[in-house]
Write a protein that holds these residues in place. Structure first.
Motif, PDB file in Angstrom:
ATOM      1  N   ALA A 145       0.832  -1.205   0.000  1.00  0.00           N
ATOM      2  CA  ALA A 145       0.000   0.000   0.000  1.00  0.00           C
ATOM      3  C   ALA A 145       0.866   1.254   0.000  1.00  0.00           C
ATOM      4  CB  ALA A 145      -0.934  -0.012   1.208  1.00  0.00           C
ATOM      5  N   ARG A 146       1.955   1.232   0.786  1.00  0.00           N
ATOM      6  CA  ARG A 146       2.854   2.393   0.821  1.00  0.00           C
ATOM      7  C   ARG A 146       3.565   2.566  -0.518  1.00  0.00           C
ATOM      8  NH1 ARG A 146       3.716   0.459   6.175  1.00  0.00           N
ATOM      9  NH2 ARG A 146       5.614  -0.666   5.573  1.00  0.00           N
ATOM     10  N   ASP A 189       1.231   4.263  -2.960  1.00  0.00           N
ATOM     11  CA  ASP A 189       1.106   5.694  -2.700  1.00  0.00           C
ATOM     12  C   ASP A 189       2.339   6.455  -3.177  1.00  0.00           C
ATOM     13  OD1 ASP A 189      -1.378   5.345  -1.593  1.00  0.00           O
ATOM     14  OD2 ASP A 189      -0.652   5.289   0.484  1.00  0.00           O
ATOM     15  N   ALA A 190       3.512   5.825  -3.109  1.00  0.00           N
ATOM     16  CA  ALA A 190       4.758   6.494  -3.483  1.00  0.00           C
ATOM     17  C   ALA A 190       4.958   6.550  -4.996  1.00  0.00           C
ATOM     18  CB  ALA A 190       5.951   5.784  -2.837  1.00  0.00           C
ATOM     19  N   ILE A 203       3.972   7.887  -7.855  1.00  0.00           N
ATOM     20  CA  ILE A 203       3.134   8.958  -8.380  1.00  0.00           C
ATOM     21  C   ILE A 203       3.041   8.893  -9.898  1.00  0.00           C
ATOM     22  CG2 ILE A 203       2.885  11.461  -8.535  1.00  0.00           C
ATOM     23  CD1 ILE A 203       4.356  11.666  -5.860  1.00  0.00           C
ATOM     24  N   ASN A 257      -3.262   2.691  -7.719  1.00  0.00           N
ATOM     25  CA  ASN A 257      -2.894   4.061  -7.405  1.00  0.00           C
ATOM     26  C   ASN A 257      -3.526   5.031  -8.401  1.00  0.00           C
ATOM     27  OD1 ASN A 257      -1.352   3.713  -9.692  1.00  0.00           O
ATOM     28  ND2 ASN A 257       0.630   3.973  -8.681  1.00  0.00           N
ATOM     29  N   ARG A 258      -3.269   6.305  -8.195  1.00  0.00           N
ATOM     30  CA  ARG A 258      -3.893   7.330  -9.024  1.00  0.00           C
ATOM     31  C   ARG A 258      -3.442   7.234 -10.478  1.00  0.00           C
ATOM     32  NH1 ARG A 258      -5.987  11.818  -5.979  1.00  0.00           N
ATOM     33  NH2 ARG A 258      -5.847  11.386  -3.745  1.00  0.00           N
ATOM     34  N   GLU A 278      -9.611  12.409  -7.405  1.00  0.00           N
ATOM     35  CA  GLU A 278      -9.568  11.557  -6.227  1.00  0.00           C
ATOM     36  C   GLU A 278     -10.157  10.188  -6.562  1.00  0.00           C
ATOM     37  OE1 GLU A 278     -10.751  11.864  -1.500  1.00  0.00           O
ATOM     38  OE2 GLU A 278     -11.945  12.907  -2.985  1.00  0.00           O
ATOM     39  N   ASP A 314     -10.208   6.064  -2.376  1.00  0.00           N
ATOM     40  CA  ASP A 314      -9.927   7.025  -1.322  1.00  0.00           C
ATOM     41  C   ASP A 314     -11.215   7.643  -0.804  1.00  0.00           C
ATOM     42  OD1 ASP A 314      -6.894   8.249  -2.913  1.00  0.00           O
ATOM     43  OD2 ASP A 314      -7.226   6.595  -1.502  1.00  0.00           O
TER      44      ASP A 314
END
Length: 339
Positions: free
Chosen positions: A124-125, A128-129, A131, A148-149, A293, A297
């Motif tokens: 999960a981390r 998020d990292a 990008i 992720n995004r 978003e 999230d």
């Protein structure tokens, strides 16, 4: 015959059908052959076992076959390393092919497969990292556990789907948008069928996997055809061509990273060669979606209107302004393509 015995039978028969006597230096006496490829007696001769033993092995009726015999059969069938490992798994999990210890391990694996998966905190981390790197976490059965995004920009927001529908193979075969997004949809779809065969060998008693395979077989004629061929391939790395509705063609490299202590969860990333047109297109696409978003999230929000999952994909089919575009354009209003 159990489902695992059927899988073993189908796997060995399809591999026999690929070979001709001349391929393996056996004499061909001509005449009409009743079977496609090698006969059982020819394969038994090549493997150095009796015809009766090979017949029982192919039918899943051999108790605990030795590694030496399975290796000999794999060599006779010209199996690649992944196919050979698949043969060992199928032979060990067939009704007559395992010891008491193997049966206990199989029961334990079945219980584990029934338990819901939660994304590892470290993965999960990492998500998020990342990008500028589209990435998803793939679980058992090719389920999509997290994303992720950047993945939202490339594929669409999986959070807009019901959790039961967040599955790479299911979306690839059943969502028409996948055929538009992937330049080589056929190759991508065949790879998914091959990976699901591996999953079936690893988890023969997984009811959700059986349900998924049944649904795809009923609803997709392509899956039905390719599944019957019993392809076997792991999801590791390679290149995929994309035809994205917002930025056009991209060629991306995907890598599948698994943790040694939890191989049931894999981080799948997509990158472009630095400085290439695909790199420029991917960066532009991610920048356009930077402030969107993801639904996953929003699900954490106490606001019930936001927690319902946001606008459907159809509402994101056109940019909201000249300098900003949403996720992948979907003129048909469907869900986002799979990874």
């Amino acid at each position: 015959m159990s489902s695992t015995a059927i899988s073993l039978n189908e796997f060995l028969r399809t591999r026999r059908s690929r070979l001709r006597p001349e391929d393996v230096d056996l004499p061909d006496y001509g005449g009409r052959r009743r079977v496609s490829g090698l006969r059982r007696e020819e394969l038994a001769q090549l493997a150095g076992v009796s015809v009766d033993y090979y017949t029982r092995l192919e039918q899943g009726r051999v108790g605990n076959p030795s590694d030496a015999v399975l290796d000999a059969v794999a060599r006779a069938l010209r199996l690649d390393p992944e196919e050979a490992r698949h043969l060992h798994r199928l032979a060990r999990t067939a009704p007559g092919g395992g010891s008491g210890r193997a049966s206990t391990a199989r029961a334990s694996a079945a219980r584990a497969a029934a338990a819901p998966q939660r994304v590892r905190p470290t993965l999960a981390r990492l998500l998020d990292a990342m990008i500028d790197v589209p990435a998803v976490v793939m679980g058992r059965r090719m389920d999509i556990l997290a994303w992720n995004r950047a993945a939202v920009a490339l594929f669409g927001d999986y959070g807009a789907l019901d959790p039961a529908e967040r599955n790479i193979a299911r979306i690839t075969y059943l969502d028409p948008a996948s055929r538009e997004l992937y330049e080589d949809w056929v190759g991508c779809a065949r790879e998914n069928a091959a990976f699901l065969h591996l999953e079936a060998g690893r988890r023969p008693d997984d009811p959700r996997l059986a349900e998924l395979i049944g649904e795809l077989s009923m609803r997709s004629p392509e899956f039905r055809q390719w599944w019957a061929e019993h392809p076997v391939r792991d999801k590791t790395s390679g290149r995929k061509g994309f035809r994205h509705p917002l930025v056009g063609r991209m060629e991306l490299v995907y890598e599948t990273l698994r943790s040694a202590d939890d191989p049931d969860q894999a981080l799948v990333t997509y990158t472009a060669e630095r400085g290439s047109p695909s790199d420029d297109a991917l960066r532009m696409l991610i920048a356009w979606n930077a402030d969107r978003e993801p639904v996953q999230d929003r699900d954490r929000s106490p606001n019930p209107e936001r927690a319902r999952g946001g606008a459907p994909f159809a509402d994101r089919a056109a940019p909201r302004s000249a300098d900003r575009a949403p996720g992948p354009a979907r003129p048909d209003g469907g869900t986002g393509p799979a990874a």
